[in-house]
Design an enzyme around this catalytic site. Structure first.
Site, PDB file in Angstrom:
ATOM      1  N   ASP A  26       0.824  -1.215   0.000  1.00 14.21           N
ATOM      2  CA  ASP A  26       0.000   0.000   0.000  1.00 14.21           C
ATOM      3  C   ASP A  26       0.857   1.263   0.000  1.00 14.21           C
ATOM      4  O   ASP A  26       1.978   1.264   0.503  1.00 14.21           O
ATOM      5  CB  ASP A  26      -0.918  -0.019   1.233  1.00 14.21           C
ATOM      6  CG  ASP A  26      -2.104   0.923   1.083  1.00 14.21           C
ATOM      7  OD1 ASP A  26      -2.374   1.389  -0.035  1.00 14.21           O
ATOM      8  OD2 ASP A  26      -2.754   1.200   2.113  1.00 14.21           O
ATOM      9  N   ARG A  39      -0.887   8.571 -10.387  1.00 11.57           N
ATOM     10  CA  ARG A  39      -0.895   7.404  -9.503  1.00 11.57           C
ATOM     11  C   ARG A  39      -0.261   6.188 -10.170  1.00 11.57           C
ATOM     12  O   ARG A  39       0.394   5.375  -9.521  1.00 11.57           O
ATOM     13  CB  ARG A  39      -2.329   7.076  -9.078  1.00 11.57           C
ATOM     14  CG  ARG A  39      -2.972   8.144  -8.193  1.00 11.57           C
ATOM     15  CD  ARG A  39      -4.430   7.788  -7.865  1.00 11.57           C
ATOM     16  NE  ARG A  39      -4.507   6.503  -7.183  1.00 11.57           N
ATOM     17  CZ  ARG A  39      -4.360   6.348  -5.860  1.00 11.57           C
ATOM     18  NH1 ARG A  39      -4.157   7.394  -5.091  1.00 11.57           N
ATOM     19  NH2 ARG A  39      -4.434   5.154  -5.330  1.00 11.57           N
ATOM     20  N   HIS A  43       2.374   3.027  -9.024  1.00  9.13           N
ATOM     21  CA  HIS A  43       2.180   1.581  -9.194  1.00  9.13           C
ATOM     22  C   HIS A  43       3.362   0.959  -9.930  1.00  9.13           C
ATOM     23  O   HIS A  43       3.768  -0.169  -9.618  1.00  9.13           O
ATOM     24  CB  HIS A  43       0.877   1.304  -9.946  1.00  9.13           C
ATOM     25  CG  HIS A  43      -0.353   1.732  -9.192  1.00  9.13           C
ATOM     26  ND1 HIS A  43      -0.538   1.432  -7.858  1.00  9.13           N
ATOM     27  CD2 HIS A  43      -1.448   2.432  -9.574  1.00  9.13           C
ATOM     28  CE1 HIS A  43      -1.705   1.933  -7.458  1.00  9.13           C
ATOM     29  NE2 HIS A  43      -2.279   2.545  -8.476  1.00  9.13           N
ATOM     30  N   ASN A  74     -10.965  -2.862  -5.335  1.00  5.01           N
ATOM     31  CA  ASN A  74     -10.177  -1.898  -6.125  1.00  5.01           C
ATOM     32  C   ASN A  74     -10.777  -1.593  -7.500  1.00  5.01           C
ATOM     33  O   ASN A  74     -10.341  -0.653  -8.178  1.00  5.01           O
ATOM     34  CB  ASN A  74      -8.724  -2.366  -6.277  1.00  5.01           C
ATOM     35  CG  ASN A  74      -7.902  -2.231  -5.000  1.00  5.01           C
ATOM     36  OD1 ASN A  74      -6.996  -3.021  -4.740  1.00  5.01           O
ATOM     37  ND2 ASN A  74      -8.200  -1.226  -4.168  1.00  5.01           N
ATOM     38  N   ARG A 195       2.113  -4.354   6.652  1.00  5.04           N
ATOM     39  CA  ARG A 195       1.407  -3.334   5.897  1.00  5.04           C
ATOM     40  C   ARG A 195       2.178  -2.024   5.967  1.00  5.04           C
ATOM     41  O   ARG A 195       2.254  -1.398   7.026  1.00  5.04           O
ATOM     42  CB  ARG A 195      -0.021  -3.106   6.400  1.00  5.04           C
ATOM     43  CG  ARG A 195      -0.729  -2.058   5.510  1.00  5.04           C
ATOM     44  CD  ARG A 195      -2.212  -1.992   5.692  1.00  5.04           C
ATOM     45  NE  ARG A 195      -2.812  -1.213   4.615  1.00  5.04           N
ATOM     46  CZ  ARG A 195      -4.068  -1.287   4.226  1.00  5.04           C
ATOM     47  NH1 ARG A 195      -4.892  -2.111   4.842  1.00  5.04           N
ATOM     48  NH2 ARG A 195      -4.523  -0.551   3.227  1.00  5.04           N
ATOM     49  N   SER A 203      -8.041  -4.553   5.484  1.00  4.57           N
ATOM     50  CA  SER A 203      -8.648  -4.342   4.158  1.00  4.57           C
ATOM     51  C   SER A 203      -8.965  -5.655   3.426  1.00  4.57           C
ATOM     52  O   SER A 203      -8.664  -5.801   2.241  1.00  4.57           O
ATOM     53  CB  SER A 203      -7.739  -3.446   3.304  1.00  4.57           C
ATOM     54  OG  SER A 203      -7.525  -2.206   3.931  1.00  4.57           O
ATOM     55  N   GLU A 214       1.392 -12.636  12.946  1.00  6.42           N
ATOM     56  CA  GLU A 214       1.927 -11.438  13.605  1.00  6.42           C
ATOM     57  C   GLU A 214       1.831 -10.300  12.594  1.00  6.42           C
ATOM     58  O   GLU A 214       2.229 -10.460  11.437  1.00  6.42           O
ATOM     59  CB  GLU A 214       3.393 -11.650  13.994  1.00  6.42           C
ATOM     60  CG  GLU A 214       3.603 -12.730  15.033  1.00  6.42           C
ATOM     61  CD  GLU A 214       2.962 -12.408  16.378  1.00  6.42           C
ATOM     62  OE1 GLU A 214       2.917 -11.213  16.742  1.00  6.42           O
ATOM     63  OE2 GLU A 214       2.516 -13.346  17.061  1.00  6.42           O
TER      64      GLU A 214
HETATM   65  C1  IPE Z   1      -5.443  -2.722   0.047  1.00  7.27           C
HETATM   66  O1  IPE Z   1      -5.137  -1.391  -0.192  1.00  7.27           O
HETATM   67  C2  IPE Z   1      -5.446  -3.481  -1.236  1.00  7.27           C
HETATM   68  C3  IPE Z   1      -4.136  -3.650  -1.863  1.00  7.27           C
HETATM   69  C4  IPE Z   1      -2.988  -3.237  -1.404  1.00  7.27           C
HETATM   70  C5  IPE Z   1      -4.164  -4.352  -3.112  1.00  7.27           C
HETATM   71  P1  IPE Z   1      -6.261  -0.293  -0.389  1.00  7.27           P
HETATM   72  O2  IPE Z   1      -5.550   0.990  -0.619  1.00  7.27           O
HETATM   73  O3  IPE Z   1      -7.222  -0.725  -1.442  1.00  7.27           O
HETATM   74  O4  IPE Z   1      -7.004  -0.332   1.005  1.00  7.27           O
HETATM   75  P2  IPE Z   1      -7.892   0.750   1.748  1.00  7.27           P
HETATM   76  O5  IPE Z   1      -8.935   1.232   0.764  1.00  7.27           O
HETATM   77  O6  IPE Z   1      -6.975   1.866   2.152  1.00  7.27           O
HETATM   78  O7  IPE Z   1      -8.455   0.041   2.930  1.00  7.27           O
HETATM   79  C1  IPE Z   2      -1.624   0.107  -3.283  1.00  8.72           C
HETATM   80  O1  IPE Z   2      -1.381   1.473  -3.357  1.00  8.72           O
HETATM   81  C2  IPE Z   2      -1.857  -0.520  -4.628  1.00  8.72           C
HETATM   82  C3  IPE Z   2      -3.230  -0.961  -4.843  1.00  8.72           C
HETATM   83  C4  IPE Z   2      -4.207  -0.930  -3.996  1.00  8.72           C
HETATM   84  C5  IPE Z   2      -3.516  -1.503  -6.159  1.00  8.72           C
HETATM   85  P1  IPE Z   2      -2.570   2.500  -3.362  1.00  8.72           P
HETATM   86  O2  IPE Z   2      -2.932   2.801  -4.792  1.00  8.72           O
HETATM   87  O3  IPE Z   2      -3.710   2.068  -2.527  1.00  8.72           O
HETATM   88  O4  IPE Z   2      -1.858   3.760  -2.728  1.00  8.72           O
HETATM   89  P2  IPE Z   2      -2.536   4.838  -1.774  1.00  8.72           P
HETATM   90  O5  IPE Z   2      -3.109   4.092  -0.613  1.00  8.72           O
HETATM   91  O6  IPE Z   2      -3.586   5.536  -2.568  1.00  8.72           O
HETATM   92  O7  IPE Z   2      -1.407   5.714  -1.399  1.00  8.72           O
HETATM   93 MG    MG Z   3      -4.162   2.356  -0.568  1.00  4.73          MG
END
Ligand code: IPE
Ligand code: IPE
Ligand code: MG
Length: 247
Positions: A26, A39, A43, A74, A195, A203, A214
Site C-alpha cells: 500500500d 498514480r 504503481h 479496487n 502493511r 482491508s 503477527e
Molecule cells: C489494500 O489497499 C489493497 C491492496 C494493497 C491491493 P487499499 O488501498 O485498497 O485499502 P484501503 O482502501 O486503504 O483500505
Molecule cells: C496500493 O497502493 C496498490 C493498490 C491498492 C492496487 P494504493 O494505490 O492504494 O496507494 P494509496 O493508498 O492511494 O497511497
Molecule cells: Mg491504498
C-alpha cells in the site's frame, strides 16, 4: 549492532526466517502524489519494489511470499488506474513465465480470476503450467481480484455443492475442510503480515489465514520499501512471543 549482525548471519544461513510472509502493498498513490506524478507512476515503482522484495525473500530462505496487489474493492478506482494496474500484471506475468524456472520460484495468482481480462487469465495459466513442473520451489503469490470474504464465500459454495451431491455430510465439515477450499489450499498460514503506508487495517486480506499471524505496520510507502525494511520487520517478528492460545 552486534546482535543485528548475529541475526543477519543466521538469516543468511537460512535459519529462523518466517516460513510465510505476506505484504499489503500500500501507498503507491501517495508516493506518486508527493512527487506530482500520476498514480500509475507509483504503481510502476511499486511493481519494481515487489520484484526486489520477492527476490530478497527467496535469497534469505522465505518459502512463501504473498502480496496483495488488487482487491475485490479496487475495481471502484478510475478506469485508467485499473487499466494501468492490469498492464503491470500483464508485464509481470510474461516476465515470470520467462524467469521462474531459472530462479526456481513458482509464481501463483490467487483470487477470483474469472472476471479478469481473458489474456491475463491465459498468462496465469501459462505460469501455472511452468510452476507445476518446478521441484520444491519458493512460492510467490500475487493476490489479484482477491477479497478475504469473497474467498470464504466461494469456499462455502464449493463445500455446499459437495454436500448437495452427497460427497460430504455437514458433520464432515471441519476447519481443515474450509482451509482446503481457499485459494491458499496446501500453503501454510502467514506467520508475518506487513502493511506499509501507515494504515492500520487489514482491508479484507487473508481473513481466515491470518488467525494467528503477527502484524507489522510501518509508515514507509510501498515504493520506498527496501530489503532493510523487511529485515526490520523480521527482527520485530523475532521479538514477538507467539503463544497460539497457550502459555
Ligand atoms: C489494500 O489497499 C489493497 C491492496 C494493497 C491491493 P487499499 O488501498 O485498497 O485499502 P484501503 O482502501 O486503504 O483500505
Ligand atoms: C496500493 O497502493 C496498490 C493498490 C491498492 C492496487 P494504493 O494505490 O492504494 O496507494 P494509496 O493508498 O492511494 O497511497
Ligand atoms: Mg491504498
Amino acid at each position: 549492532m552486534a546482535l543485528f549482525n548475529i541475526f543477519k548471519k543466521e538469516k543468511t544461513a537460512g535459519a529462523a526466517v518466517p516460513q510465510h510472509i505476506a505484504i499489503i502493498m500500500d501507498g503507491n498513490g501517495r508516493w506518486a502524489k508527493k512527487r506530482g506524478l500520476p498514480r500509475s507512476a507509483g504503481h510502476a515503482v511499486g511493481a519494481e519494489t515487489f520484484r526486489t522484495i520477492a527476490t530478497y525473500c527467496k535469497d534469505i530462505g522465505v518459502k512463501y511470499f504473498t502480496v496483495y496487489a488488487f482487491s475485490t474493492e479496487n475495481w471502484k478506482r478510475p478506469q485508467d488506474e485499473v487499466n494501468a494496474l492490469m498492464d503491470l500484471f500483464r508485464k509481470y506475468l510474461v516476465e515470470a513465465a520467462e524467469t521462474m524456472a531459472e530462479k526456481n520460484i513458482a509464481v501463483r495468482v490467487l483470487g477470483d480470476l474469472s472476471v479478469l481480462p481473458e489474456d491475463i487469465q491465459a498468462l496465469i495459466r501459462d505460469c501455472d503450467k511452468i510452476a507445476d513442473q518446478l521441484e520444491d520451489p519458493a512460492v510467490a503469490c500475487l493476490c489479484i481480484n482477491y477479497g478475504g470474504r469473497d474467498e470464504i464465500k466461494n469456499a462455502v459454495r464449493a463445500i455446499a455443492q459437495k454436500v448437495q451431491e452427497g460427497a460430504l455430510t455437514p458433520e464432515d465439515i471441519s476447519e481443515q475442510t474450509i482451509t482446503q477450499h481457499l485459494y491458499t489450499a496446501g500453503m501454510p498460514d502467514p506467520d508475518l503480515i506487513i502493511r506499509p503506508s501507515g494504515e492500520i487495517r487489514i482491508s479484507n486480506f487473508l481473513l481466515w489465514q491470518s488467525a494467528y499471524a503477527e502484524y507489522y505496520f510501518t509508515d514507509i510507502l510501498w515504493p520506498d520499501f527496501k530489503p532493510e525494511d523487511l529485515d526490520r520487520a523480521i527482527e520485530e517478528f523475532h521479538r514477538r512471543s507467539r503463544r497460539f492460545g497457550g502459555v
